[in-house]
Design a protein around this motif. Structure first.
Motif, PDB file in Angstrom:
ATOM      1  N   LEU A 256       0.824  -1.202   0.000  1.00 30.04           N
ATOM      2  CA  LEU A 256       0.000   0.000   0.000  1.00 30.04           C
ATOM      3  C   LEU A 256       0.862   1.257   0.000  1.00 30.04           C
ATOM      4  O   LEU A 256       0.548   2.247  -0.674  1.00 30.04           O
ATOM      5  CB  LEU A 256      -0.929   0.007   1.218  1.00 30.04           C
ATOM      6  CG  LEU A 256      -2.178  -0.864   1.133  1.00 30.04           C
ATOM      7  CD1 LEU A 256      -2.947  -0.789   2.444  1.00 30.04           C
ATOM      8  CD2 LEU A 256      -3.064  -0.444  -0.028  1.00 30.04           C
ATOM      9  N   LEU A 257       1.959   1.212   0.740  1.00 32.26           N
ATOM     10  CA  LEU A 257       2.884   2.350   0.772  1.00 32.26           C
ATOM     11  C   LEU A 257       3.475   2.604  -0.612  1.00 32.26           C
ATOM     12  O   LEU A 257       3.539   3.749  -1.077  1.00 32.26           O
ATOM     13  CB  LEU A 257       3.995   2.089   1.781  1.00 32.26           C
ATOM     14  CG  LEU A 257       5.082   3.164   1.865  1.00 32.26           C
ATOM     15  CD1 LEU A 257       4.504   4.444   2.446  1.00 32.26           C
ATOM     16  CD2 LEU A 257       6.255   2.680   2.697  1.00 32.26           C
ATOM     17  N   ALA A 258       3.912   1.534  -1.294  1.00 34.56           N
ATOM     18  CA  ALA A 258       4.502   1.682  -2.629  1.00 34.56           C
ATOM     19  C   ALA A 258       3.486   2.221  -3.627  1.00 34.56           C
ATOM     20  O   ALA A 258       3.799   3.090  -4.450  1.00 34.56           O
ATOM     21  CB  ALA A 258       5.051   0.338  -3.101  1.00 34.56           C
ATOM     22  N   PHE A 259       2.246   1.718  -3.553  1.00 29.63           N
ATOM     23  CA  PHE A 259       1.221   2.181  -4.481  1.00 29.63           C
ATOM     24  C   PHE A 259       0.856   3.633  -4.193  1.00 29.63           C
ATOM     25  O   PHE A 259       0.649   4.434  -5.119  1.00 29.63           O
ATOM     26  CB  PHE A 259      -0.015   1.294  -4.390  1.00 29.63           C
ATOM     27  CG  PHE A 259      -1.049   1.588  -5.429  1.00 29.63           C
ATOM     28  CD1 PHE A 259      -0.865   1.182  -6.744  1.00 29.63           C
ATOM     29  CD2 PHE A 259      -2.198   2.289  -5.097  1.00 29.63           C
ATOM     30  CE1 PHE A 259      -1.812   1.464  -7.714  1.00 29.63           C
ATOM     31  CE2 PHE A 259      -3.146   2.570  -6.056  1.00 29.63           C
ATOM     32  CZ  PHE A 259      -2.961   2.160  -7.370  1.00 29.63           C
ATOM     33  N   MET A 260       0.780   3.994  -2.917  1.00 30.63           N
ATOM     34  CA  MET A 260       0.520   5.385  -2.545  1.00 30.63           C
ATOM     35  C   MET A 260       1.624   6.295  -3.071  1.00 30.63           C
ATOM     36  O   MET A 260       1.367   7.392  -3.584  1.00 30.63           O
ATOM     37  CB  MET A 260       0.435   5.490  -1.012  1.00 30.63           C
ATOM     38  CG  MET A 260       0.073   6.880  -0.500  1.00 30.63           C
ATOM     39  SD  MET A 260       0.238   6.969   1.300  1.00 30.63           S
ATOM     40  CE  MET A 260      -0.744   5.574   1.806  1.00 30.63           C
ATOM     41  N   GLN A 261       2.874   5.828  -2.948  1.00 30.17           N
ATOM     42  CA  GLN A 261       4.018   6.583  -3.467  1.00 30.17           C
ATOM     43  C   GLN A 261       3.869   6.818  -4.963  1.00 30.17           C
ATOM     44  O   GLN A 261       4.093   7.936  -5.461  1.00 30.17           O
ATOM     45  CB  GLN A 261       5.301   5.804  -3.188  1.00 30.17           C
ATOM     46  CG  GLN A 261       6.543   6.388  -3.821  1.00 30.17           C
ATOM     47  CD  GLN A 261       7.685   5.382  -3.882  1.00 30.17           C
ATOM     48  OE1 GLN A 261       7.465   4.182  -3.962  1.00 30.17           O
ATOM     49  NE2 GLN A 261       8.905   5.874  -3.841  1.00 30.17           N
ATOM     50  N   ALA A 262       3.489   5.783  -5.713  1.00 28.84           N
ATOM     51  CA  ALA A 262       3.354   5.895  -7.162  1.00 28.84           C
ATOM     52  C   ALA A 262       2.290   6.909  -7.547  1.00 28.84           C
ATOM     53  O   ALA A 262       2.501   7.765  -8.418  1.00 28.84           O
ATOM     54  CB  ALA A 262       3.023   4.529  -7.758  1.00 28.84           C
TER      55      ALA A 262
END
Length: 396
Positions: A256-262
């Motif tokens: 979720l953190l990586a997708f939020m970053q993207a």
């Protein structure tokens, strides 16, 4: 439900770490701004440019000039279509051509030897030798023009094997004329729409997005090792929750953190820097999901094969930097062997997927790049699954 609780707790814990927020959200935007601004003059602004007329030096041996191939080359160079794109100049030697290229008096040079003429007369495939100049675009134009010329010669030589050697001279003349007329509509541009190219900001937005999403895998590594180092994993395992649930919850939180970053990088680069990500927003989301999957699985693999957090972080960082470099994330690399190697990396297919959408390429081309990215992710996921079954995530 337990996975969801662990996921939310993991996400909240990571977002409290200021260095993580800076590295994953602020640093990528800063790098995109710096690289896009500094290299905009070298890479372009996203608008197509028409290359200048190529100044070509032609070096021929005495035998080559009077041969059918020499006559074909003369007809090719003198044709009106080619003359619009190329200004030819006869030179006496290769050294003279190299000197003219160094002084900027020529943009490109070709060499025709006696051996080449003899090979063609014997019906063998031939290629002109050429020397590249300083301008990559003009080099590309010169290579395109003369490759077309030799393709015409070789095609006619194949026909001459059937018709007999007495037809070689007439065929050579036809090859020169056909090569010239066949290039009347040559255009040097990027793939996609003919009136569009990507800018430096677009290129580095795509490259840095892929790279920093992979860095999210390092947060996964740190998260997994933190539980072991602080000896809290044993306490978690003592609870009525399976190891798989604990592991999946932590991976879900980092995902979720990586997708939020993207999503933040995509939106902010569009708002702040005017980066156009193409007309397929849902495909952008799909690519980001696949990169997230690749980041997590790569982090899992590195964490499971490493003995401690320090060695895992060093290995993960090395892998990310190498993949970014060979895929052209720092600067485009023209070497064929490097390009072939990069096709086995996440960064290559992620970058190509983003760029093809930025250039409004056909949906088939975009989906082909996304499919290849999915294949790389599937291989990484399979490797991570096999390692997890063998090693597992537990406190020892």
């Amino acid at each position: 439900m337990n996975i969801w609780y662990i996921c939310i707790f993991e996400l909240r814990r990571i977002l409290k770490i200021r260095s993580v927020v800076v590295n994953l959200f602020i640093l990528p935007l800063l790098l995109i701004f710096i690289l896009g601004t500094a290299l905009s003059s070298a890479m372009g602004t996203g608008k197509e440019t028409t290359p200048d007329t190529v100044r070509v030096g032609i070096v021929q041996s005495t035998e080559a000039v009077s041969s059918p191939v020499g006559e074909a080359l003369a007809a090719f160079v003198a044709s009106p279509e080619v003359a619009k794109m190329m200004k030819a100049q006869d030179l006496s030697s290769q050294d003279e051509a190299v000197d003219a290229l160094k002084r900027g008096k020529l943009d490109f040079a070709v060499i025709m030897t006696t051996d080449m003429v003899q090979q063609w007369m014997a019906g063998e495939t031939v290629k002109l030798q050429w020397i590249l100049g300083k301008d990559n675009t003009l080099n590309y134009v010169g290579q395109t023009l003369f490759t077309g010329f030799t393709d015409g010669l070789n095609r006619q030589a194949a026909m001459a094997k059937v018709l007999g050697p007495e037809t070689m001279k007439e065929i050579a003349r036809q090859a020169g004329t056909e090569s010239a007329s066949g290039h009347s509509n040559i255009m040097v541009s990027s793939p996609g729409h003919s009136d569009q190219s990507y800018s430096a900001s677009q290129y580095y937005a795509a490259a840095m997005l892929a790279m920093f999403m992979l860095y999210s895998g390092m947060t996964t590594i740190n998260s997994l090792f933190t539980e072991r180092d602080k000896k809290t994993l044993a306490r978690l395992q003592a609870a009525p929750v399976g190891n798989g649930v604990i592991f999946a919850g932590k991976i879900a939180g980092n995902s979720l953190l990586a997708f939020m970053q993207a999503m933040i990088i995509v939106v902010m680069t569009n708002v702040l820097f005017g980066v156009e990500w193409g007309g397929h927003p849902w495909l952008v989301v799909l690519i980001c999901v696949l990169i997230t999957l690749a980041s997590m699985t790569l982090g899992i693999i590195v964490a499971l094969v490493s003995k401690n957090a320090a060695s895992a972080n060093a290995l993960m960082q090395s892998i990310i930097i190498v993949m970014t470099f060979i895929s052209g994330g720092f600067t485009p690399i023209a070497l064929d062997i490097v390009q072939h190697i990069s096709e086995f990396t996440v960064n290559h297919w992620a970058l190509q997927s983003f760029l093809s959408m930025m250039l409004d390429a056909s949906l088939h081309e975009i989906m082909n790049n996304i499919l290849m990215l999915g294949v790389v992710c599937a291989v990484l996921a399979a490797a991570a699954a096999v390692l997890y079954r063998k090693v597992g995530y537990r406190y020892e």
